[in-house]
Design an enzyme around this catalytic site. Structure first.
Site, PDB file in Angstrom:
ATOM      1  N   TRP A  84      94.601  -7.869   9.169  1.00 19.53           N
ATOM      2  CA  TRP A  84      95.603  -6.335   9.194  1.00 19.53           C
ATOM      3  C   TRP A  84      96.707  -6.060  10.640  1.00 19.53           C
ATOM      4  O   TRP A  84      97.764  -5.980  10.441  1.00 19.53           O
ATOM      5  CB  TRP A  84      95.031  -4.772   9.449  1.00 19.53           C
ATOM      6  CG  TRP A  84      93.849  -4.945   7.819  1.00 19.53           C
ATOM      7  CD1 TRP A  84      93.087  -4.747   7.013  1.00 19.53           C
ATOM      8  CD2 TRP A  84      94.968  -5.013   6.563  1.00 19.53           C
ATOM      9  NE1 TRP A  84      92.954  -5.078   6.081  1.00 19.53           N
ATOM     10  CE2 TRP A  84      94.210  -5.229   5.100  1.00 19.53           C
ATOM     11  CE3 TRP A  84      96.538  -4.653   6.199  1.00 19.53           C
ATOM     12  CZ2 TRP A  84      94.322  -5.156   3.702  1.00 19.53           C
ATOM     13  CZ3 TRP A  84      97.244  -5.060   4.720  1.00 19.53           C
ATOM     14  CH2 TRP A  84      96.181  -4.891   4.081  1.00 19.53           C
TER      15      TRP A  84
ATOM     16  N   LYS B 143      90.880   5.222   2.104  1.00 19.83           N
ATOM     17  CA  LYS B 143      89.361   4.722   2.214  1.00 19.83           C
ATOM     18  C   LYS B 143      88.671   6.139   2.780  1.00 19.83           C
ATOM     19  O   LYS B 143      87.777   6.140   1.582  1.00 19.83           O
ATOM     20  CB  LYS B 143      89.704   3.833   3.014  1.00 19.83           C
ATOM     21  CG  LYS B 143      90.308   2.734   2.933  1.00 19.83           C
ATOM     22  CD  LYS B 143      90.340   1.251   3.741  1.00 19.83           C
ATOM     23  CE  LYS B 143      90.520   0.201   3.280  1.00 19.83           C
ATOM     24  NZ  LYS B 143      92.691   0.460   2.391  1.00 19.83           N
TER      25      LYS B 143
ATOM     26  N   ASP C 200      95.291   1.384  14.335  1.00 21.44           N
ATOM     27  CA  ASP C 200      95.004   1.693  13.098  1.00 21.44           C
ATOM     28  C   ASP C 200      93.812   1.701  13.081  1.00 21.44           C
ATOM     29  O   ASP C 200      92.836   1.239  13.088  1.00 21.44           O
ATOM     30  CB  ASP C 200      95.500  -0.023  12.135  1.00 21.44           C
ATOM     31  CG  ASP C 200      95.072   0.127  10.795  1.00 21.44           C
ATOM     32  OD1 ASP C 200      94.488   1.043  10.447  1.00 21.44           O
ATOM     33  OD2 ASP C 200      95.370  -0.889  10.492  1.00 21.44           O
TER      34      ASP C 200
HETATM   35  N1  PMP Z   1      94.931  -1.941   7.700  1.00 19.12           N
HETATM   36  C1  PMP Z   1      93.605  -1.292   7.430  1.00 19.12           C
HETATM   37  C2  PMP Z   1      92.582  -1.448   8.175  1.00 19.12           C
HETATM   38  C3  PMP Z   1      93.826  -1.701   6.116  1.00 19.12           C
HETATM   39  O1  PMP Z   1      92.515  -1.892   5.732  1.00 19.12           O
HETATM   40  C4  PMP Z   1      94.748  -1.536   4.969  1.00 19.12           C
HETATM   41  C5  PMP Z   1      94.258  -1.797   3.363  1.00 19.12           C
HETATM   42  N2  PMP Z   1      92.775  -1.746   2.968  1.00 19.12           N
HETATM   43  C6  PMP Z   1      96.166  -1.545   5.677  1.00 19.12           C
HETATM   44  C7  PMP Z   1      96.046  -1.415   7.087  1.00 19.12           C
HETATM   45  C8  PMP Z   1      97.123  -1.494   4.773  1.00 19.12           C
HETATM   46  O2  PMP Z   1      97.334  -0.245   4.357  1.00 19.12           O
HETATM   47  P1  PMP Z   1      97.691   0.312   2.889  1.00 19.12           P
HETATM   48  O3  PMP Z   1      97.780  -0.566   1.138  1.00 19.12           O
HETATM   49  O4  PMP Z   1      98.184   1.700   2.811  1.00 19.12           O
HETATM   50  O5  PMP Z   1      99.675  -0.278   3.695  1.00 19.12           O
END
Ligand code: PMP
Length: 349
Positions: free
Chosen positions: A90, A183, A159
């Protein structure tokens, strides 16, 4: 998982929300009932995270992934620099987008160690004059987590998609945090952004209207039709967190849940191996392997048959992963740890 009580509220409110005669999925986002709901949810967020008045709370769309470009698009001009800490997929995705908008420095990377750790507090560097320092507080796939807030002169951007509302944070150390709801605080569809007000004016005028934080701040997140149902569920999750005793109580529960799993891994004489280095183990995602791929397959099959679902690791890391977000009950972890011990006994390496 969502708490059962949240699902029960959703069931009732899907039919008749606050005696409006309409369900939450049917009422107008401009109705008094929905606008009051948004105000209440913002208040829950302020109270739970102790957010002072000079921070704005936004409900946005496009997945947390959209923040990978919205952050640099709004906070970084082409000649300016920002520092990123690279601790997993990420972060990497965020770094890729940031390169489109400005000059990016990597202040730390654990890529060579297959992202099995985050930096120690003194181990990362921030480029002088950086417009911000960006990091991912919990690395969902690799199961690592920062157990401190990085200290820096630069505005701090985080994030928090996979650990928001799981532990107390000192919001005043941050310039901007964002998190997808799916989550720890609800279901997919809404992104929570908490931004310090002075940063709202940083974006250039000529950005697309929808992609400026300013637009949404000026309209209380009602510039366009927001994801009403996801916002509603987030509100119910926050009420549930309050009922549990707020974030300190949730943190304690999360700590106990994670400790049980890590103990099982550590007491298995190397049968189960955790991916993360001990000092940066995540309390949300526990990524581990078994002695062989064939045992892993058998483990996953038998776990599923025992009602323990979703234990397959992310396809980029393999192995197994237990995601034990806020709503996941301790009894579930106890059941999993018993299953792990039994499986080991019955299937020696
Ligand atoms: N950042 C983190 C730390 C994540 O775990 C995730 C998704 N697992 C995301 C960003 C991306 O999220 P999204 O699928 O809502 O775009």
């Amino acid at each position: 998982m969502l708490p059962f009580s949240v699902l029960q509220h959703a069931q009732q409110d899907s039919i008749n929300f606050r005696n409006s005669g309409m369900g939450i999925m049917e009422i107008s986002h401009r109705s008094q009932a929905f606008m009051s709901l948004c105000d209440e949810i913002r208040l829950h967020i302020r109270q739970l995270l102790n957010i002072p008045d000079n921070y704005t709370i936004l409900f946005l769309q496009g997945g947390a992934s959209s923040q990978f470009f919205m952050v640099p698009m709004n906070l970084l001009a082409p000649e300016e620099r920002a520092t990123y800490l690279n601790t997993g997929i990420w972060s990497q995705k965020a770094i890729k987008e940031a390169h489109i908008f400005g000059k990016i420095d990597i202040g730390f990377s654990s890529e060579k160690e297959n992202f099995n750790r985050v930096p120690q507090p003194e181990e990362f560097t921030v480029t002088e004059g950086a417009q911000y320092l960006y990091y991912t507080s919990n690395n969902t796939i690799f199961g690592t987590q920062y157990h401190y807030t990085p200290e820096t002169e630069a505005p701090l951007v985080c994030d928090m998609s996979s650990d928001i509302f799981s532990k107390t944070i000192d919001i005043e150390k941050y310039a901007l945090i964002f998190a997808g709801a799916q989550k720890n605080m609800g279901t997919a569809g809404v992104i929570l952004v908490i931004i310090r007000e002075d940063l709202l004016n940083k974006a250039a005028e000529n950005l697309p209207t929808m992609l400026k934080y300013r637009t949404h701040a000026e309209k209380d997140s009602l510039f366009n039709t927001p994801p009403t149902f996801s916002i509603y569920i987030m509100g119910k999750m926050l009420e549930w967190i309050k009922e549990q005793g707020g974030i300190p109580a949730i943190y304690q529960q999360n700590k106990e849940k994670a400790a049980l799993l890590y103990q099982t891994i550590d007491n298995s004489s190397g049968y189960y191996r955790g991916h993360a280095e001990k000092g940066c183990r995540s309390q949300m995602n526990i990524s581990f392997t078994l002695p062989s791929p064939s045992l892993e397959e058998k483990f996953l099959q038998q776990a599923q048959a025992a009602g323990l679902n979703g234990l397959k690791g992310h396809r980029l890391l393999g192995g197994c992963r237990a995601s034990i977000y806020n709503a996941f009950p301790k009894e579930g972890v106890e059941k999993l740890t018993l299953f792990m011990q039994q499986f080991q006994q019955e299937n020696p390496a």
